[in-house]
Design an enzyme around this catalytic site. Structure first.
Site, mmCIF file in Angstrom:
data_model
loop_
_atom_site.group_PDB
_atom_site.id
_atom_site.type_symbol
_atom_site.label_atom_id
_atom_site.label_comp_id
_atom_site.label_asym_id
_atom_site.label_seq_id
_atom_site.Cartn_x
_atom_site.Cartn_y
_atom_site.Cartn_z
ATOM 1 C CD GLU A 19 1.513 5.431 -17.034
ATOM 2 O OE1 GLU A 19 2.319 6.210 -16.469
ATOM 3 O OE2 GLU A 19 1.753 4.881 -18.117
ATOM 4 C CB CYS A 78 2.463 1.539 -17.128
ATOM 5 S SG CYS A 78 3.026 2.343 -15.606
ATOM 6 N N GLY A 94 4.367 0.129 -13.754
ATOM 7 C CA GLY A 94 3.162 -0.646 -13.498
ATOM 8 C C GLY A 94 3.396 -2.131 -13.688
ATOM 9 C CB CYS A 139 8.579 7.103 -16.431
ATOM 10 S SG CYS A 139 7.863 6.505 -17.975
#
Length: 291
Positions: A218, A227, A230, A76
């Site tokens: 997500e 994100c 992302g 993350c």
């Protein structure tokens, strides 16, 4: 059980951050994690970050990432920046550059000025079995230095570029992000059988060669305001397709991230560097029921 926590966010992607070094959370159930993340009955967050002691000698800390639905994921980006602010503010370290163990990899994180944190996210994973992505039976096309794949769903078919930044992403380019059916097609892409570990669905609108707008659905959390992985995956996909140049400013609903990937100089093994904000919202304690 009474649990002390800190609520934080990175560009609107919000987290419950918990010191698991000085609190014993070994018996927490998936239902209890879901309770904490629930926005009506618990604290509320996209994900939970659990800080632990490292298991490898080259790391100073370890942290685990638990989704809104109680599942655990590998990486993350926005959370990694919040981790830095947390361990610094809690005086768990006085270093500005920190090595941290996440899943099966090591991240190097650096606190910068003005509340920004830079994260070395490592090189992207483009080997399809390692993403993991199984393209058998899918139509494909070559675009510059990558291969795109056509994912069929009940709501239409979508050309995606598969990339892993420690967790899997399927990035597609859209003409108008505000009209993209993120909430409709995001879950279909997330659960597409070609991604056996599920996937984060990225929707990228290119503004110019150094600017994009991005929304991400997500896995395990739904659409979030931002994100980090992302954003990294989208920039990698855009550079490989020949439509972006590093550095790239990524605009999300929650804020702006700066992504650098020196593919032109160093090739696919170049590390992706992400810089963005991380802020503490509030601290508190909560009684966690037996669930």
């Amino acid at each position: 059980m009474e649990l002390h926590f800190t609520k934080m966010h990175g560009a609107g992607n919000d987290f419950i951050v918990i010191d698991g070094i000085h609190q014993d959370l070994s018996n927490m159930s998936r239902a209890q994690w879901r309770y904490l993340a629930d926005r009506q009955f618990g604290i509320g967050a996209d994900q939970i970050l659990l800080i632990e002691k490292p298991t490898r000698p080259d790391a100073e800390f370890k942290y685990r990432i638990i989704n809104h639905d109680g599942s655990e994921v590998e990486q993350c980006g926005n959370g990694s920046r919040c981790f830095v602010r947390f361990v610094r503010e809690k005086n768990l370290t006085d270093k500005k550059q920190i090595s941290v163990e996440v899943a099966h990899t090591l991240l190097v994180l650096s606190e910068k000025d003005h509340g920004l944190v830079e994260v070395n996210m490592g090189a992207p994973v483009l080997d399809l079995p390692l993403i993991p992505f199984h393209p058998s039976g899918l139509e494909s096309r070559v675009t510059a230095d990558t291969i795109n794949y056509l994912l069929p769903t009940k709501e239409g078919s979508f050309w995606v570029t598969p990339v892993s930044m420690g967790n899997p992403h399927a990035v597609q380019i859209v003409d108008a992000l505000d009209k993209a059916p993120v909430l409709l097609t995001g879950p279909l892409i997330e659960h597409h059988p070609s991604f056996p570990a599920r996937v984060n669905a990225g929707f990228m609108q290119i503004i110019d060669r150094n600017t994009i707008h991005l929304r991400v659905f997500e896995r395990g959390s739904g659409e979030t305001l931002s994100c980090g992985t992302g954003a990294c995956a989208a920039v990698v996909a855009g550079i490989l397709q020949g439509v972006l140049d590093s550095p790239v400013s990524v605009h999300t609903k929650g804020g702006e991230l700066l992504i650098e990937w020196q593919y032109a100089n160093d090739g696919k093994n170049a590390s992706v560097m992400m810089t963005g904000p991380a802020e503490t919202v509030f601290e508190g304690k909560i009684s966690v029921p037996d669930l």
